[in-house]
Scaffold this active site. Sequence first.
Site, mmCIF file in Angstrom:
data_model
loop_
_atom_site.group_PDB
_atom_site.id
_atom_site.type_symbol
_atom_site.label_atom_id
_atom_site.label_comp_id
_atom_site.label_asym_id
_atom_site.label_seq_id
_atom_site.Cartn_x
_atom_site.Cartn_y
_atom_site.Cartn_z
ATOM 1 N N TYR A 197 0.639 -1.542 0.021
ATOM 2 C CA TYR A 197 0.197 0.395 0.128
ATOM 3 C C TYR A 197 0.551 1.569 -0.035
ATOM 4 O O TYR A 197 0.601 2.311 -0.825
ATOM 5 C CB TYR A 197 -0.669 -0.392 1.429
ATOM 6 C CG TYR A 197 -1.415 1.743 1.522
ATOM 7 C CD1 TYR A 197 -2.990 0.814 0.883
ATOM 8 C CD2 TYR A 197 -1.480 2.083 3.004
ATOM 9 C CE1 TYR A 197 -3.714 2.437 0.354
ATOM 10 C CE2 TYR A 197 -2.473 3.391 2.418
ATOM 11 C CZ TYR A 197 -3.496 3.112 1.558
ATOM 12 O OH TYR A 197 -4.211 4.405 1.252
ATOM 13 N N LYS A 257 0.941 4.726 -2.868
ATOM 14 C CA LYS A 257 0.574 5.530 -3.075
ATOM 15 C C LYS A 257 1.845 6.389 -2.988
ATOM 16 O O LYS A 257 1.317 7.442 -3.033
ATOM 17 C CB LYS A 257 -0.340 5.781 -1.131
ATOM 18 C CG LYS A 257 -1.288 5.212 -1.243
ATOM 19 C CD LYS A 257 -2.273 5.386 -1.740
ATOM 20 C CE LYS A 257 -4.007 5.399 -1.559
ATOM 21 N NZ LYS A 257 -4.385 5.374 -2.222
#
Length: 317
Positions: A183, A187
């Site tokens: 993640y 991001k």
Amino acid sequence: MTENVREEAAGAGLCAGRVVVVTGAGRGLGRAHALAFAAEGARVVVNDLGVRPDGSAAAEAGGPAEEVAAEIRAAGGEAVAHGGDIATPAGAASLVAAALGAYGRLDTLVNNAGFVRDRMLVNLTEDEWDAVLRVHLKGHFLPLRHAAAHWRAEAKAGRTPRARVVNTSSGAGLAGSVGQANYSAAKAGVLGLTLVAAAELDRYGVQVNAIAPAARTRMTERTFAATMAAPTDGTFDAMAPENVSPLVVWLGSTASEGVTGRVFAAEGGRITVMEGWRPGPTADKGGRWTPGEAGEVARELLAEAGEPEGVYGAGVR
């Protein structure tokens, strides 16, 4: 929120006349964004695939998008649902086509869709890595690419748009997050994509910015249940997703003219402009360092530099 939609639908609103696409808008932040745009007069394309928090298929696939679109219409606004997978070329193309088919134009794209598959790095599987990068990073790239192609064509035809893109990064992308290597990497990639898109698309009348929100959603409620619980005493709910949406609406409107290539953190009542990597202490020998010299000067420079921010979830720096 529904009452706000009803009140603003008949008035001008900050986004009156604009057509806005929001991905992952069936719940959480995306739903809050879609309702907030509708409250400011926008016509909204509500995208959601209807999957579980880890991205696995759910029996209600596609349902949440129609529920939010129906909520907007019931309040007097205009909205259509899109249940396609925006991390596929066909799904992303159909998303842009849905806006053009329903309303004849596209003004703002809010890339928000995502899910998590959290695991410590040594236990993280390749499938878990690929799945999260696919939805967060590819799921930003493909809608942006198709929307940008439309806006470029408009500009070349002499109809330069006042288009806006709002990408969704995270504190995990800015500082890392323990147990979220996939993640965090995705991001962080969104931030790089934002900077490049802002530079490349400016000539076509497109502004591209990113937000790093902190709010209570399906992705965060289990991890941060204690600190993100909604208050029961009527005090300000700092973790409500609706707190983030006003900034997103402003960035998606023509009122944000001249703002591009920026990253904003948004949490509760706080908005912060994130300044990212900037050159710090430096040394130039004018020639090649030996390994020992490089190490010595690196330590000297580190002594002059500020301490880095702590990684989310690490507990200590």
